[in-house]
Design a protein around this motif. Structure first.
Motif, mmCIF file in Angstrom:
data_model
loop_
_atom_site.group_PDB
_atom_site.id
_atom_site.type_symbol
_atom_site.label_atom_id
_atom_site.label_comp_id
_atom_site.label_asym_id
_atom_site.label_seq_id
_atom_site.Cartn_x
_atom_site.Cartn_y
_atom_site.Cartn_z
ATOM 1 N N GLY A 273 0.892 -1.138 -0.200
ATOM 2 C CA GLY A 273 0.321 -0.134 -0.088
ATOM 3 C C GLY A 273 1.285 0.836 -0.057
ATOM 4 O O GLY A 273 2.093 1.289 -0.285
ATOM 5 N N TRP A 274 0.116 2.608 0.737
ATOM 6 C CA TRP A 274 0.373 3.581 0.502
ATOM 7 C C TRP A 274 2.289 3.400 1.375
ATOM 8 O O TRP A 274 2.863 4.400 1.106
ATOM 9 C CB TRP A 274 0.049 4.841 0.722
ATOM 10 C CG TRP A 274 -1.247 4.723 0.006
ATOM 11 C CD1 TRP A 274 -1.352 5.640 -0.943
ATOM 12 C CD2 TRP A 274 -2.601 4.262 0.379
ATOM 13 N NE1 TRP A 274 -2.477 5.581 -1.435
ATOM 14 C CE2 TRP A 274 -3.410 5.217 -0.606
ATOM 15 C CE3 TRP A 274 -3.087 3.323 0.552
ATOM 16 C CZ2 TRP A 274 -4.686 4.522 -1.334
ATOM 17 C CZ3 TRP A 274 -4.799 3.010 0.736
ATOM 18 C CH2 TRP A 274 -5.738 4.011 -0.164
ATOM 19 N N SER A 275 2.162 2.675 2.566
ATOM 20 C CA SER A 275 3.386 3.178 2.987
ATOM 21 C C SER A 275 4.699 2.172 2.721
ATOM 22 O O SER A 275 5.447 2.759 3.039
ATOM 23 C CB SER A 275 3.091 2.465 4.498
ATOM 24 O OG SER A 275 2.348 1.142 4.672
ATOM 25 N N TRP A 276 3.910 1.195 1.845
ATOM 26 C CA TRP A 276 5.323 0.667 1.051
ATOM 27 C C TRP A 276 5.708 1.146 0.523
ATOM 28 O O TRP A 276 6.868 1.372 -0.090
ATOM 29 C CB TRP A 276 3.998 -0.553 0.332
ATOM 30 C CG TRP A 276 5.347 -1.837 -0.139
ATOM 31 C CD1 TRP A 276 6.214 -2.343 0.471
ATOM 32 C CD2 TRP A 276 6.147 -0.986 -1.595
ATOM 33 N NE1 TRP A 276 7.116 -2.895 -0.543
ATOM 34 C CE2 TRP A 276 6.704 -1.857 -2.116
ATOM 35 C CE3 TRP A 276 5.559 -0.503 -2.614
ATOM 36 C CZ2 TRP A 276 7.537 -2.088 -3.204
ATOM 37 C CZ3 TRP A 276 5.752 -0.131 -3.963
ATOM 38 C CH2 TRP A 276 6.773 -1.143 -4.457
ATOM 39 N N LEU A 277 5.102 2.338 -0.659
ATOM 40 C CA LEU A 277 5.147 3.012 -1.758
ATOM 41 C C LEU A 277 6.361 4.244 -1.266
ATOM 42 O O LEU A 277 7.533 4.251 -1.714
ATOM 43 C CB LEU A 277 4.309 3.540 -2.191
ATOM 44 C CG LEU A 277 4.187 4.770 -3.217
ATOM 45 C CD1 LEU A 277 5.348 4.036 -4.588
ATOM 46 C CD2 LEU A 277 2.514 5.494 -3.550
#
Length: 562
Positions: A273-277
DNA sequence: AGTTTCGGCGCC
DNA sequence: AAAGGGCGCCGAAACT
């Protein structure tokens, strides 16, 4: 080989180098030079650099714009040689190898660091124990002798060379990074998950699905808590042992559909998700830390970022640079083809000698045209399926391809009896847990060996659960590991043919490779893959009719490859 | 409070 | 149709 040089970085940033003679020992004076990268750059005639650790040296060379054609990684070779000698787990550092050679106390290996997002930690390994060049060369020379003592010295030499090539390639891939569009990734996330809410809670779509699940149960249920879900099903009069998808899929209850959808999306949210990105993508590149030979079977792993588990929907974010392309190449039915090559089963070699769909050919011969059944039977044989239709299918497979099935059955029996098995090139499985003289002396109970006796049938029920589990492991090891042997040779050959081009290897996942190249090079890369495949087959397995075809796609986006 | 294990699922 | 091999990752649960 004459043009081998040893190289040992010094504490002060300088480097020791020396040419090596046929015996692997220094053939001239050890020279000390102030600049590692310059020392290598100025000697393009060196055919192979012998060094302690690729992870220590090569990132620094790449950072300085210096590539090398071949290397020999002493500590990596030490790991493989120790394994082959049945000494898995003994300290593998050059310092430890030197101590064993000289008869001193053997230092334990330094603890492995773990990866942090975006870290540059692999540039330097401060914990590693350095050894002077003359000592490194002594260890290398001894390793050359140890190769000769293996079951197949020429294969073992190929294995350590290939694994060293893998180390170079992994470092180069880490340097290059996988082209990644953060914008496309965000778009995909928004389509799948909806808006994010302030405070970092679940995005809209997940919250809605959680509400649907709760509504279906008539009370508040948190779908990400298995215990909560099991209890809710129980209250609805439905007994489930777990909340695994395959188990609840068949349950007739209105909560099932939103629950399965929730799990799928939840997974994407937490893992990609966004935190991975935020953590893993910088300047249009995803930089996983590829680690060649990170598993016992020789498969690679990545350290952080889950690069080998990128969900298919997220692959839309893998986008080539403008004017460039991704050449995505996937080996067709790699494992059964490898099984054909290592078992030399005449029937299986014949079907694997064609480029057409191997499972279809197998099914025509043994399963009256049912391809799905044939595929299950083959995978069941390789994985050690124990029950259900798999056993019936296995019987059909055994009748048609007896040597192939016997090969994996023999590996399984060896594992159950506590013996070691090896891949085609000699990578050796670790011993059974609790095995060895130490355990016996200490009175640790050993698993009962499986019922021995003639025939290659594998008879379930005679060995303990642990022994059977180890049998499944060794059964799979010989195939998965030999496939990894072949894949390494493939990568090395492909890298060689891309050397004169701008093309870069940017991704590798067991039987799949991605090359990032200018559009005008893409045809040449496709050809290079075909040639590399043929060369890898010959080098790994010798003369064999088995072919290793690839499905290749030239695309701008990874998701368009399949 | 920090560390390890477990459940579940993504990829091959 | 059934639940077999190799991994990594995350949050929660189960521990010290």
């Amino acid at each position: 080989m004459t043009d081998r040089w040893a190289l040992a970085p010094a504490e002060d940033g300088g480097v020791e180098i020396a040419p090596l003679g046929p015996d692997g020992l220094p053939a001239g004076p050890v020279r000390r030079e102030p600049d590692l990268a310059a020392a290598v750059r100025e000697r393009p005639e060196v055919a192979r650099w012998v060094w302690r650790s690729t992870a220590e040296v090569y990132p620094r060379l790449l950072a300085a714009g210096v590539r090398v054609e071949r290397c020999y990684d002493v500590e990596d070779a030490e790991t493989l040689l120790l394994g082959h000698e049945g000494r898995h787990g003994e300290p593998r550092s050059a310092a430890a190898a030197l101590a064993r050679l000289r008869g001193g106390p053997v230092p334990p290996d330094p603890p492995q660091r773990s990866a942090e997002p975006g870290s540059q930690s692999s540039l330097f390994e401060p914990r590693a124990v350095q050894v002077p060049l003359t000592d490194l060369a002594a260890v290398y020379a001894e390793q050359q002798r140890r190769h000769e003592a293996t079951a197949h010295p020429e294969r073992m030499r190929l294995l350590t060379a290939a694994e060293s090539a893998g180390m170079l390639i992994a470092t180069e891939m880490n340097h290059a990074g996988l082209p990644w569009s953060a914008e496309v990734h965000r778009q995909v996330l928004h389509e799948l998950l909806g808006e994010r809410y302030a405070g970092g809670g679940e995005p809209r779509r997940l919250a809605e699905l959680a509400d649907e699940v709760s509504a279906a149960f008539g009370r508040r249920v948190r779908p990400d808590l298995p215990a909560d879900v099991i209890k809710a099903f129980a209250q609805a009069g439905i007994k489930v042992r777990s909340t695994r998808r395959w188990e609840i899929e068949s349950v007739d209850h209105p909560a099932v559909k939103p629950l399965i959808e929730y799990k799928k999306l939840y997974r994407i949210w937490v893992a990609h998700g966004w935190s991975w990105l935020q953590d893993w993508v910088r300047e249009g590149r995803f930089r996983p830390e590829f680690q060649a030979g990170g598993t016992v079977t020789g498969r690679w792993v990545t350290n952080g970022g889950g690069a080998l588990q990128i969900p298919k929907v997220i692959r839309r974010a893998v986008v080539a640079d403008p004017g460039w392309r991704l050449v995505v190449a996937d080996a067709d039915q790699m494992e059964p083809r490898v099984l054909a090559a290592i078992s030399r089963d005449p029937g299986l070699m014949e079907v694997a000698g064609r480029e057409s769909d191997l499972y279809q050919s197998v099914s025509d011969r043994a399963f009256s045209g049912d391809r799905a059944q044939a595929k299950l039977a083959v995978l069941g044989a390789v994985y050690g399926q124990t029950s259900g239709d798999g056993l019936k299918n296995l019987a059909a497979l055994r009748r048609r391809f007896p040597k192939a099935v016997a090969y994996v059955d023999d590996a399984a029996r060896a594992g159950e009896e506590g013996r070691l098995v090896r891949t085609w090139l000699g990578r050796t499985c670790p011993p059974a847990v609790g095995a060895g003289e130490g355990a016996e002396e200490a009175g640790i109970p050993q698993d009962e060996p499986a019922e021995s006796g003639g025939g290659s049938e594998w008879v379930p029920g005679y060995a303990s659960t642990n022994a059977r589990a180890r049998g499944r492991f060794t059964r799979n090891f010989v195939v998965q590991g030999s496939a990894a042997d072949w894949a390494l040779l493939l990568l090395a050959a492909l890298r060689q043919s891309c050397a004169g081009m701008a093309a870069e290897l940017v991704f590798f996942q067991h039987d799949e490779v991605i090359v990032h190249c200018p559009e005008e090079e893409s045809r040449a890369v496709v050809d290079a893959i075909r040639e590399a495949s043929a060369l890898a087959g010959r080098l790994t397995f010798g003369e064999t009719p088995v072919r290793f075809p690839f499905t290749t796609a030239v695309v701008e986006c990874y998701a368009d490859a399949k």
